[in-house]
Write a protein that holds these residues in place. Structure first.
Motif, PDB file in Angstrom:
ATOM      1  N   ASP A 181      -7.707   2.751  -7.333  1.00  8.27           N
ATOM      2  CA  ASP A 181      -6.436   2.834  -6.623  1.00  8.27           C
ATOM      3  C   ASP A 181      -5.446   3.427  -7.612  1.00  8.27           C
ATOM      4  OD1 ASP A 181      -7.137   1.580  -4.122  1.00  8.27           O
ATOM      5  OD2 ASP A 181      -7.264  -0.310  -5.211  1.00  8.27           O
ATOM      6  N   ILE A 202      -3.741   3.931  -0.639  1.00  9.52           N
ATOM      7  CA  ILE A 202      -4.380   3.033  -1.595  1.00  9.52           C
ATOM      8  C   ILE A 202      -3.716   1.672  -1.563  1.00  9.52           C
ATOM      9  CG2 ILE A 202      -5.066   4.906  -3.148  1.00  9.52           C
ATOM     10  CD1 ILE A 202      -2.670   3.991  -4.952  1.00  9.52           C
ATOM     11  N   ASN A 203      -4.395   0.688  -2.124  1.00  3.15           N
ATOM     12  CA  ASN A 203      -3.824  -0.633  -2.323  1.00  3.15           C
ATOM     13  C   ASN A 203      -3.169  -0.629  -3.690  1.00  3.15           C
ATOM     14  OD1 ASN A 203      -4.978  -1.646   0.100  1.00  3.15           O
ATOM     15  ND2 ASN A 203      -6.927  -1.787  -0.957  1.00  3.15           N
ATOM     16  N   ARG A 235      -8.140   8.278  -5.050  1.00  2.00           N
ATOM     17  CA  ARG A 235      -9.393   7.585  -5.328  1.00  2.00           C
ATOM     18  C   ARG A 235     -10.425   8.622  -5.736  1.00  2.00           C
ATOM     19  NH1 ARG A 235      -9.043   3.584  -0.309  1.00  2.00           N
ATOM     20  NH2 ARG A 235      -7.845   1.979  -1.326  1.00  2.00           N
ATOM     21  N   SER A 248       0.848  -1.189   0.000  1.00  2.00           N
ATOM     22  CA  SER A 248       0.000   0.000   0.000  1.00  2.00           C
ATOM     23  C   SER A 248       0.882   1.237   0.000  1.00  2.00           C
ATOM     24  CB  SER A 248      -0.934   0.008   1.208  1.00  2.00           C
ATOM     25  OG  SER A 248      -0.207   0.165   2.386  1.00  2.00           O
ATOM     26  N   TYR A 304     -14.850   1.139  -2.537  1.00  2.00           N
ATOM     27  CA  TYR A 304     -14.727   1.140  -1.081  1.00  2.00           C
ATOM     28  C   TYR A 304     -15.851   1.974  -0.492  1.00  2.00           C
ATOM     29  CZ  TYR A 304     -10.031  -0.211  -2.490  1.00  2.00           C
ATOM     30  OH  TYR A 304      -8.968  -0.839  -3.071  1.00  2.00           O
TER      31      TYR A 304
END
Length: 154
Positions: free
Chosen positions: A116, A144-145, A73, A68, A102
């Motif tokens: 992301d 973010i991932n 986003r 991460s 999300y």
């Protein structure tokens, strides 16, 4: 006679201050840390375990590094109704199944965010695509991932 008494008291207090100063100086020298050498004592199996984990991660394709990071986003819904938030999420997932979405709850509102993105430009591109479907769109900077790295060289 008075002068002799004052001189005697002055000498006595002078000796007391000198003794106090020497005591402070000696204690700081005693308590001062000396620089030394740090020796790490560890079991040799620790190195073996680290090497094994590295090879397992390499075989499975899991990146051992950071998963991460900070990025962007797109927030496309904010409202107090949970059902409306789920409906907005389902509508976006129907049109863009590859995007992660999300849902966050920050009292009293539900917020639905997508993507992301590493750069703001990527998020801006999604906003341009979503503008006809969703009236209020915002770019949010947050953790973010990271997307999975493509290891296939086809």
């Amino acid at each position: 006679m008075k002068k002799a008494i004052l001189d005697h008291k002055a000498k006595h207090s002078l000796i007391r201050y000198c003794f106090f100063f020497i005591l402070i100086l000696a204690s700081t020298q005693t308590l001062a840390q000396t620089r030394g050498r740090v020796e790490v004592v560890k079991d040799p199996l620790v190195d073996t375990l680290i090497a094994k984990r590295f090879t397992l991660n390499k075989e499975t394709g899991v990146a051992p590094a950071v998963t991460s990071s900070y990025g962007y986003r797109v927030q496309f819904f904010s409202g107090s109704s949970r059902q409306d938030a789920y409906n907005a999420q389902a509508r976006l997932q129907r049109d863009y199944p590859e995007l992660r979405t999300y849902i966050l709850y920050s009292e009293p509102n539900f917020k639905v965010r997508a993507g992301d993105f590493r750069t703001r430009l990527e998020a801006q591109k999604l906003i341009q695509e979503l503008r006809p479907s969703f009236p209020s769109l915002f770019i949010i900077s947050e953790k973010i991932n990271l997307p999975k790295a493509d290891t296939d060289n086809d």
